[in-house]
Scaffold this active site. Structure first.
Site, PDB file in Angstrom:
ATOM      1  N   GLN A 166      -5.621  20.151  10.545  1.00  0.00           N
ATOM      2  CA  GLN A 166      -4.404  19.351  10.672  1.00  0.00           C
ATOM      3  C   GLN A 166      -4.783  17.902  10.984  1.00  0.00           C
ATOM      4  O   GLN A 166      -5.662  17.661  11.813  1.00  0.00           O
ATOM      5  CB  GLN A 166      -3.513  19.906  11.793  1.00  0.00           C
ATOM      6  CG  GLN A 166      -3.093  21.355  11.593  1.00  0.00           C
ATOM      7  CD  GLN A 166      -2.043  21.543  10.508  1.00  0.00           C
ATOM      8  OE1 GLN A 166      -1.433  20.581  10.029  1.00  0.00           O
ATOM      9  NE2 GLN A 166      -1.846  22.781  10.102  1.00  0.00           N
ATOM     10  N   GLU A 185      -8.575  33.127   3.870  1.00  0.00           N
ATOM     11  CA  GLU A 185      -8.690  31.728   3.448  1.00  0.00           C
ATOM     12  C   GLU A 185      -9.553  31.654   2.186  1.00  0.00           C
ATOM     13  O   GLU A 185     -10.542  32.376   2.062  1.00  0.00           O
ATOM     14  CB  GLU A 185      -9.326  30.925   4.594  1.00  0.00           C
ATOM     15  CG  GLU A 185      -9.939  29.600   4.242  1.00  0.00           C
ATOM     16  CD  GLU A 185      -8.945  28.557   3.744  1.00  0.00           C
ATOM     17  OE1 GLU A 185      -7.839  28.454   4.308  1.00  0.00           O
ATOM     18  OE2 GLU A 185      -9.277  27.854   2.772  1.00  0.00           O
ATOM     19  N   CYS A 206       0.835  -1.203   0.000  1.00  0.00           N
ATOM     20  CA  CYS A 206       0.000   0.000   0.000  1.00  0.00           C
ATOM     21  C   CYS A 206       0.869   1.252   0.000  1.00  0.00           C
ATOM     22  O   CYS A 206       1.972   1.255   0.504  1.00  0.00           O
ATOM     23  CB  CYS A 206      -0.932  -0.071   1.199  1.00  0.00           C
ATOM     24  SG  CYS A 206      -0.963   1.345   2.236  1.00  0.00           S
ATOM     25  N   ASP A 252       0.653  29.811   6.279  1.00  0.00           N
ATOM     26  CA  ASP A 252       0.613  28.345   6.352  1.00  0.00           C
ATOM     27  C   ASP A 252       0.017  27.822   5.043  1.00  0.00           C
ATOM     28  O   ASP A 252      -1.092  27.295   5.017  1.00  0.00           O
ATOM     29  CB  ASP A 252      -0.242  27.927   7.573  1.00  0.00           C
ATOM     30  CG  ASP A 252      -0.251  26.424   7.796  1.00  0.00           C
ATOM     31  OD1 ASP A 252       0.481  25.705   7.088  1.00  0.00           O
ATOM     32  OD2 ASP A 252      -1.007  25.969   8.675  1.00  0.00           O
ATOM     33  N   CYS A 294       4.530  22.417   5.027  1.00  0.00           N
ATOM     34  CA  CYS A 294       4.666  20.956   5.000  1.00  0.00           C
ATOM     35  C   CYS A 294       5.536  20.532   3.817  1.00  0.00           C
ATOM     36  O   CYS A 294       5.619  19.344   3.517  1.00  0.00           O
ATOM     37  CB  CYS A 294       3.294  20.291   4.945  1.00  0.00           C
ATOM     38  SG  CYS A 294       2.331  20.798   3.525  1.00  0.00           S
ATOM     39  N   CYS A 303       2.312   4.609   3.748  1.00  0.00           N
ATOM     40  CA  CYS A 303       3.519   5.105   4.422  1.00  0.00           C
ATOM     41  C   CYS A 303       4.760   4.407   3.862  1.00  0.00           C
ATOM     42  O   CYS A 303       4.659   3.374   3.210  1.00  0.00           O
ATOM     43  CB  CYS A 303       3.435   4.944   5.925  1.00  0.00           C
ATOM     44  SG  CYS A 303       2.696   3.441   6.511  1.00  0.00           S
TER      45      CYS A 303
END
Ligand SMILES: C[S@@+](CC[C@H](N)C(=O)[O-])C[C@H]1O[C@@H](n2cnc3c(N)ncnc32)[C@H](O)[C@@H]1O
Length: 406
Positions: free
Chosen positions: A242, A292, A73, A337, A364, A76
């Site tokens: 988050q 936003e 998968c 952000d 990120c 991760c």
């Protein structure tokens, strides 16, 4: 073609790097100090990609992933590396990227850790032939999942509960988000064709707070509630939040620490989502403006302003690249952000004109972060970076950078 390769380091995607006759080869699931026999899966002019057939020397940092799908998968890719080394890898990766793309020399930086497992509050499953699962990395090859070690147990419970439900045959994707340690949960079904809504409600209503089909709430409340510190946040399915709730508190504390807030400060919170960071710091400053692009997130942000009884904050819906130039908001400190793509040119131009004394950049994606720091360097000087592990067992790392006006 098969070769024997010694792995010398990890690349930015967590793949082992070795060389075959001087040409670089990227090997999934291979660690530094390992010697592996590999099969070439892709050959390009400048590099190979390869997969391990046999491990001849094993790194002492290797652990056996406790996940039956790990080989198949795409969820991760670092679960085979012990957690202490994952943190070290991510810190060094961030430091090297900032050096390479922004010319910043950093000797060391703080790296904030997380729970290694069951940390994700949100998932989007693909559905194929009524089964729920993930796609393999960079492919549409479906892998059915019964349980996932990254997901909060409440999501795994729903996965079990939904198994075999006939209405899943008419569904393309399912999004599940759970807050307050499983107390409030929203689930969204994205259908391919008409769904039997009664059947869905009957099957899972005892487990969830709200059920959506596409954008329509068919059961329960529009939003679910999460708490970070003493702040409460209502979040709609369309809004960003988050994914690692516990570590978000550490992330927002890191932002607050970098901000060094004072009651004279007027702060701009750009890319504010449901108003999360802005509301977190509002009690410590004079005023906050949040901007936003997603209008549903701003609906939640305004509700969050109410439920937190915060008066010194105002939210605007719009694209930073246009709305900032229209609003002419003044601030002496700015928090940004942005999504992985980073800041666009127009927003950077605005920040170069605004010249706040401090700019806190939450990112990120260290590559776009470094590019943007370089683009802003004529006015802003890099001060510190703190890395936060929001995404254990993956190659991703969150960065909080403090820039000061020159
Ligand atoms: C990484 S999230 C950060 C959200 C928030 N700061 C938080 O911690 O929950 C990035 C946010 O930027 C918003 N966004 C993306 N592009 C944008 C743009 N061009 N202008 C304004 N907001 C944007 C997304 O909708 C998303 O809510």
């Amino acid at each position: 073609m098969e070769f024997q390769v010694e792995i010398t380091r990890l690349d930015d995607q967590g793949r082992g790097i070795g060389y075959i006759d001087g040409k670089i080869v990227f090997v999934e699931n291979a660690l530094p100090q390992e010697v592996v026999r590999v099969l070439i899966t892709k050959e390009k002019k400048k590099f190979y990609e390869a997969k391990v057939i046999e491990r001849l020397v094993t790194s002492s940092d290797r652990i056996t992933p406790n996940c039956p799908y790990y080989d198949r998968c795409g969820g991760c890719n670092l679960m085979h590396l012990n957690y202490r080394k994952q943190l070290e890898y991510k810190k060094q990766k961030g430091i090297q990227i900032l050096k390479k793309f922004a010319g910043i020399e950093i000797e060391d930086a703080d790296m904030i850790d997380s729970d290694e497992f069951y940390y994700r509050n949100k998932v989007v499953f693909h559905v194929e032939d009524g089964k729920m699962g993930y796609y393999q990395k960079e492919s549409h090859h479906f892998v059915e999942i019964d349980t996932c070690l990254l997901l909060h147990p409440k999501i795994n419970q729903l996965l079990t509960e939904l198994k075999g439900a006939s209405f899943l045959n008419s569904v393309e994707n399912v999004m599940i988000r759970t807050f307050q340690d499983g107390l409030e949960t929203q689930i969204v079904f994205y259908p391919q064709e008409n769904l039997n809504q009664e059947e869905i409600i009957h099957r899972i209503k005892h487990l969830v707070t709200s059920i959506y089909v596409d954008n329509t709430c068919i059961y329960g409340t529009d939003e679910i509630l999460e708490k970070i510190g003493d702040r409460n946040y209502l979040v709609r399915p369309e809004s960003f939040f988050q994914v690692n709730t516990k570590t978000t508190k550490k992330l927002y504390e890191t932002v607050k620490e970098a901000l060094q807030p004072s009651m004279d400060d007027v702060v701009l919170d750009l890319y504010c989502g449901a108003g999360t960071i802005g509301l977190y710091i509002a009690p410590y400053v004079k005023y906050v403006y949040g901007v936003e692009i997603v209008k549903e997130a701003i609906i939640s942000a305004n509700k969050n302003k109410e439920i937190n009884r915060t008066k010194n904050i105002e939210f605007y819906t719009g694209d930073t690249k246009t709305i900032l130039h229209q609003l002419h908001l003044q601030a002496n400190k700015v928090i940004v952000d942005p999504p992985r793509s980073g800041l666009d040119q127009k927003t950077k131009e605005y920040l170069l004109k605004l010249t706040p004394e401090k700019l806190i950049y939450v990112s990120c994606n260290p590559v776009t972060l470094a590019r943007d720091i370089k683009d802003l360097s004529e006015k802003y000087q890099f001060q510190t970076v703190t890395f936060v592990d929001m995404f254990p067992n993956t190659e991703h790392v969150e960065c909080v950078c403090l820039l000061k006006l020159r």
